[in-house]
Each structure stands twice: as C-alpha cells, then as structure tokens.
Motif scaffolding. Structure first.
Motif, PDB file in Angstrom:
ATOM      1  N   ALA A 148      35.071  50.095  56.480  1.00 34.00           N
ATOM      2  CA  ALA A 148      34.310  50.365  55.233  1.00 34.00           C
ATOM      3  C   ALA A 148      34.654  49.640  54.077  1.00 34.00           C
ATOM      4  O   ALA A 148      33.813  49.131  53.369  1.00 34.00           O
ATOM      5  N   ALA A 149      35.801  49.295  53.968  1.00 39.72           N
ATOM      6  CA  ALA A 149      36.287  48.421  52.890  1.00 39.72           C
ATOM      7  C   ALA A 149      35.603  46.990  53.120  1.00 39.72           C
ATOM      8  O   ALA A 149      35.157  46.346  52.044  1.00 39.72           O
ATOM      9  N   PHE A 150      35.495  46.412  54.515  1.00 35.28           N
ATOM     10  CA  PHE A 150      35.024  45.226  54.702  1.00 35.28           C
ATOM     11  C   PHE A 150      33.625  45.153  54.518  1.00 35.28           C
ATOM     12  O   PHE A 150      32.763  44.182  53.758  1.00 35.28           O
ATOM     13  N   LEU A 151      32.864  46.318  54.916  1.00 32.74           N
ATOM     14  CA  LEU A 151      31.510  46.123  54.974  1.00 32.74           C
ATOM     15  C   LEU A 151      30.940  46.388  53.266  1.00 32.74           C
ATOM     16  O   LEU A 151      29.719  45.788  52.662  1.00 32.74           O
ATOM     17  N   LEU A 152      31.546  47.265  52.633  1.00 31.77           N
ATOM     18  CA  LEU A 152      31.215  47.310  51.287  1.00 31.77           C
ATOM     19  C   LEU A 152      31.768  46.580  50.283  1.00 31.77           C
ATOM     20  O   LEU A 152      31.375  46.385  49.043  1.00 31.77           O
ATOM     21  N   GLY A 153      32.801  45.842  50.873  1.00 32.62           N
ATOM     22  CA  GLY A 153      33.529  45.007  49.645  1.00 32.62           C
ATOM     23  C   GLY A 153      32.739  43.638  49.668  1.00 32.62           C
ATOM     24  O   GLY A 153      32.834  42.955  48.759  1.00 32.62           O
ATOM     25  N   GLY A 154      31.854  43.326  50.404  1.00 33.27           N
ATOM     26  CA  GLY A 154      31.006  41.970  50.221  1.00 33.27           C
ATOM     27  C   GLY A 154      30.294  42.102  48.907  1.00 33.27           C
ATOM     28  O   GLY A 154      30.319  40.996  48.416  1.00 33.27           O
ATOM     29  N   ALA A 155      29.672  42.967  48.580  1.00 32.31           N
ATOM     30  CA  ALA A 155      28.546  43.045  47.697  1.00 32.31           C
ATOM     31  C   ALA A 155      29.587  42.954  46.262  1.00 32.31           C
ATOM     32  O   ALA A 155      29.172  42.330  45.357  1.00 32.31           O
ATOM     33  N   TYR A 156      30.593  43.591  46.420  1.00 36.97           N
ATOM     34  CA  TYR A 156      31.594  43.645  45.445  1.00 36.97           C
ATOM     35  C   TYR A 156      32.045  42.484  45.082  1.00 36.97           C
ATOM     36  O   TYR A 156      32.268  41.904  43.947  1.00 36.97           O
ATOM     37  N   ALA A 175      23.179  43.115  45.023  1.00 37.14           N
ATOM     38  CA  ALA A 175      24.332  42.099  44.509  1.00 37.14           C
ATOM     39  C   ALA A 175      23.683  40.704  44.225  1.00 37.14           C
ATOM     40  O   ALA A 175      23.723  40.069  43.228  1.00 37.14           O
ATOM     41  N   GLY A 176      22.804  40.177  45.360  1.00 41.74           N
ATOM     42  CA  GLY A 176      22.308  38.922  45.260  1.00 41.74           C
ATOM     43  C   GLY A 176      21.127  38.587  44.022  1.00 41.74           C
ATOM     44  O   GLY A 176      20.945  37.759  43.477  1.00 41.74           O
ATOM     45  N   VAL A 177      20.367  39.807  44.159  1.00 40.31           N
ATOM     46  CA  VAL A 177      19.253  40.066  43.117  1.00 40.31           C
ATOM     47  C   VAL A 177      19.925  39.878  41.753  1.00 40.31           C
ATOM     48  O   VAL A 177      19.473  39.161  40.730  1.00 40.31           O
ATOM     49  N   ALA A 178      21.047  40.470  41.354  1.00 40.65           N
ATOM     50  CA  ALA A 178      21.807  40.555  40.193  1.00 40.65           C
ATOM     51  C   ALA A 178      22.187  38.893  39.812  1.00 40.65           C
ATOM     52  O   ALA A 178      22.058  38.572  38.654  1.00 40.65           O
ATOM     53  N   ARG A 179      22.755  38.487  40.895  1.00 34.42           N
ATOM     54  CA  ARG A 179      23.442  37.086  40.674  1.00 34.42           C
ATOM     55  C   ARG A 179      22.268  36.160  40.394  1.00 34.42           C
ATOM     56  O   ARG A 179      22.316  35.470  39.555  1.00 34.42           O
ATOM     57  N   ALA A 180      21.162  36.281  41.195  1.00 30.48           N
ATOM     58  CA  ALA A 180      19.941  35.502  40.914  1.00 30.48           C
ATOM     59  C   ALA A 180      19.332  35.733  39.366  1.00 30.48           C
ATOM     60  O   ALA A 180      19.027  34.588  38.799  1.00 30.48           O
ATOM     61  N   LEU A 181      19.363  36.933  38.961  1.00 32.81           N
ATOM     62  CA  LEU A 181      18.837  37.202  37.648  1.00 32.81           C
ATOM     63  C   LEU A 181      19.749  36.720  36.463  1.00 32.81           C
ATOM     64  O   LEU A 181      19.457  35.903  35.480  1.00 32.81           O
TER      65      LEU A 181
END
Length: 178
Positions: free
Chosen positions: A64-72, A157-163
C-alpha cells in the motif's frame, strides 16, 4: 521565484489535496510496517512463535505504501530524475522537459497500468481472493485493487505537475514579451 495565484495553480492544489492525504496514510503504513516487523522478530526469536498474519500484514502495508506513495512523491517533487543535468537548466527548460516527460512517459504508463490491471483486479474481486497460506489474511483482493487506484493517483499527480509547469512557461513567456 514569486508564484502568482493562477487558475492552473488552484486546480493543481485541488488535484493534489487527496494525494497529500494518501501520502500521510503511506507514512502511517510505513510506521506500522516497522512496528509489526519488530513484533514478528520478537515473536519468532523471543518466543519461538511465527505469525503468518502479521508477516502478511507487513507485506500488505508495504504494498500500500509503495503503490500509493508514488503519486505523493511526484506531488512533493521527490521523484527520480537526472538532477545533474536539471540543475543547470533554466526554469523554462525544466518546465518543457517536465511537460514532455509527463506527456510521453508518465501518462502512457499510467493508462497502460490502469488498463492491464483491470482484469487482474476484477478476477481477484470475483474470487474474494485471500492468502494462499494456511492461517493467512483474507482480503488480498483489496491490496490488488490499489494497483489501478495508484495508476489514477499518479495520473492526477502528473496533471497537477503539468499545470504547474505550464504556469512556469506562461510566466517565462510574459517576461520575454516585456
């Protein structure tokens, strides 16, 4: 660098809000992993007892930490990149490379991961898949459900970074026109 409050920045903030919450949950998962691992070791070597459910819980929390941590990590700008090159680039060049990386690598990866995981996760849910170990934990299907969820969170998260990169380019473009 002065950051102006733009519509893009406000949208990015809203997109990042749930990801920051999952980041806090990842921290709790890691803390629980450490404590449970300590418990597993104490049980095994101190009392000669093995606890398969505790061992599996450590694995599930780590997943869970690995899968959800990537976006964070992406939202917090802690993801892997070639900083040796980037530190010499102008903000404009960094923003262009960031946008290219998101468009050419991140988005296709997230869409691919989401798509290929759907059947895998659906099969696990149909079976209400549990552990293969005797006395193991039920609910493996819940952990597997984190795969497409992580792909969506990473995409958001990628969309937010792109913005945010788009804002950098707009600010830089405004300076050039002045």
């Amino acid at each position: 660098m002065i950051v102006r409050d733009t519509i893009s920045a406000r949208i990015a903030d809203r997109l990042e809000a749930p990801i920051k919450i999952t980041g806090a949950l990842c921290g709790l998962c890691i803390l629980a992993c450490v404590l449970l691992t300590f418990g597993v070791v104490v049980l095994r070597y101190g009392f000669g007892q093995a606890s398969i459910p505790m061992q599996e819980l450590v694995l599930h929390l780590n997943a869970a930490a690995f899968l959800l941590g990537g976006a964070y990590a992406l939202v917090r700008d802690r993801h892997v990149r070639v900083d040796i090159l980037q530190q010499r680039w102008s903000p404009r060049t960094r923003a262009i490379v960031e946008l290219a990386g998101i468009a050419l690598l991140l988005v296709p990866f997230c869409l691919f991961l989401f798509w290929v995981s759907l059947d895998y996760v659906a099969a696990a849910w149909r079976l209400r898949e549990g552990s293969r170990e005797a006395g193991g934990l039920p609910g493996v299907y819940l952990v597997k459900a984190l795969i497409p969820i992580s792909a969506l969170l990473l995409l958001i998260a990628g969309v937010a970074r792109a913005l945010r990169s788009r804002d950098v380019l707009r600010r830089d473009h405004g300076k050039r026109d002045a």
